[in-house]
Write a protein that holds these residues in place. Structure first.
Motif, PDB file in Angstrom:
ATOM      1  N   ASN A 294       5.981  32.496  36.815  1.00  0.00           N
ATOM      2  CA  ASN A 294       7.458  33.192  36.643  1.00  0.00           C
ATOM      3  C   ASN A 294       7.016  34.588  35.991  1.00  0.00           C
ATOM      4  OD1 ASN A 294       9.462  34.705  36.273  1.00  0.00           O
ATOM      5  ND2 ASN A 294      10.051  32.938  34.600  1.00  0.00           N
ATOM      6  N   LEU A 295       6.562  35.489  36.765  1.00  0.00           N
ATOM      7  CA  LEU A 295       6.443  36.739  36.086  1.00  0.00           C
ATOM      8  C   LEU A 295       7.181  38.241  36.135  1.00  0.00           C
ATOM      9  CD1 LEU A 295       3.310  37.336  38.227  1.00  0.00           C
ATOM     10  CD2 LEU A 295       3.500  36.575  35.663  1.00  0.00           C
ATOM     11  N   THR A 296       7.405  38.465  34.836  1.00  0.00           N
ATOM     12  CA  THR A 296       9.125  39.710  34.252  1.00  0.00           C
ATOM     13  C   THR A 296       8.667  40.362  35.134  1.00  0.00           C
ATOM     14  OG1 THR A 296       8.543  38.968  32.161  1.00  0.00           O
ATOM     15  CG2 THR A 296      10.083  37.984  33.873  1.00  0.00           C
ATOM     16  N   THR A 297       7.664  41.200  34.919  1.00  0.00           N
ATOM     17  CA  THR A 297       7.075  42.157  35.093  1.00  0.00           C
ATOM     18  C   THR A 297       6.306  42.516  36.132  1.00  0.00           C
ATOM     19  OG1 THR A 297       7.019  42.453  32.740  1.00  0.00           O
ATOM     20  CG2 THR A 297       6.384  44.241  33.814  1.00  0.00           C
ATOM     21  N   GLU A 298       6.020  43.796  36.713  1.00  0.00           N
ATOM     22  CA  GLU A 298       5.327  44.167  37.820  1.00  0.00           C
ATOM     23  C   GLU A 298       3.960  44.326  37.216  1.00  0.00           C
ATOM     24  OE1 GLU A 298       6.401  46.785  40.477  1.00  0.00           O
ATOM     25  OE2 GLU A 298       8.265  45.541  40.897  1.00  0.00           O
ATOM     26  N   TYR A 299       2.205  43.934  37.139  1.00  0.00           N
ATOM     27  CA  TYR A 299       1.320  43.878  37.281  1.00  0.00           C
ATOM     28  C   TYR A 299       0.612  44.164  38.247  1.00  0.00           C
ATOM     29  CZ  TYR A 299       3.229  41.417  33.139  1.00  0.00           C
ATOM     30  OH  TYR A 299       3.048  40.932  31.483  1.00  0.00           O
ATOM     31  N   GLY A 300      -0.568  45.665  37.884  1.00  0.00           N
ATOM     32  CA  GLY A 300      -1.357  45.844  38.487  1.00  0.00           C
ATOM     33  C   GLY A 300      -2.541  44.624  38.994  1.00  0.00           C
ATOM     34  N   SER A 301      -3.358  45.289  39.220  1.00  0.00           N
ATOM     35  CA  SER A 301      -4.595  44.539  40.222  1.00  0.00           C
ATOM     36  C   SER A 301      -5.440  43.421  38.606  1.00  0.00           C
ATOM     37  CB  SER A 301      -5.454  44.580  41.290  1.00  0.00           C
ATOM     38  OG  SER A 301      -6.926  43.880  41.408  1.00  0.00           O
ATOM     39  N   ARG A 302      -5.571  44.721  37.666  1.00  0.00           N
ATOM     40  CA  ARG A 302      -6.301  43.852  36.760  1.00  0.00           C
ATOM     41  C   ARG A 302      -5.578  42.847  36.083  1.00  0.00           C
ATOM     42  NH1 ARG A 302      -9.505  48.338  33.148  1.00  0.00           N
ATOM     43  NH2 ARG A 302     -11.401  48.316  34.779  1.00  0.00           N
ATOM     44  N   TYR A 303      -4.888  43.070  35.498  1.00  0.00           N
ATOM     45  CA  TYR A 303      -3.698  42.190  34.589  1.00  0.00           C
ATOM     46  C   TYR A 303      -3.350  41.598  35.749  1.00  0.00           C
ATOM     47  CZ  TYR A 303      -2.917  46.190  31.165  1.00  0.00           C
ATOM     48  OH  TYR A 303      -2.911  46.456  30.323  1.00  0.00           O
TER      49      TYR A 303
END
Length: 128
Positions: free
Chosen positions: A101-110
């Protein structure tokens, strides 16, 4: 055993030493390399002797490696339980956790750090 708190302190100290050409950094604190899907992105120069044991030397090395002008700025750096730097510039390929459950969009490193943190031999992951 060291914890996410120890990694957070280390990242804070790297953040204080970063230069204007800071490109970001990803660190994995691990218990064992077993089942950790990594491969080196760079051939390590002969003058670099791993592991780097001293905390001050680890911080200095990682702050410098995080500069966009440094050939080791890409990938993740690995620390063992004693916070010794054992691997630099590693490509990490953790399995995707399908129902996370990811509530934020993250880049590849994250996202790589998030997925890597679910692996059994990983203590913590950190990204700046």
């Amino acid at each position: 055993m060291n914890s996410a708190k120890d990694l957070r302190v280390l990242l804070s100290e790297i953040n204080q030493k970063k230069e204007s050409d800071f490109s970001g950094i990803g660190i994995i604190l691990y218990k064992s390399l077993s089942m950790l899907p990594i491969v080196s992105l760079k051939k390590i120069d002969q003058q670099i002797h791993l592991p780097i044991i001293s905390k001050a030397e680890v911080i200095d090395f990682l702050a410098n490696a995080s500069r966009s002008s440094n050939k080791y700025h890409d990938g993740f750096h690995l620390l063992n339980e004693k916070l010794q730097l054992t691997h630099i510039s590693q490509f990490v390929a953790p399995p995707i956790v399908p129902n996370l459950n990811l509530t934020t969009e993250y880049g590849s490193r994250y996202r790589t750090a998030i997925y890597s943190s679910t692996l059994p031999n990983v203590i913590a992951c950190g990204v700046l």
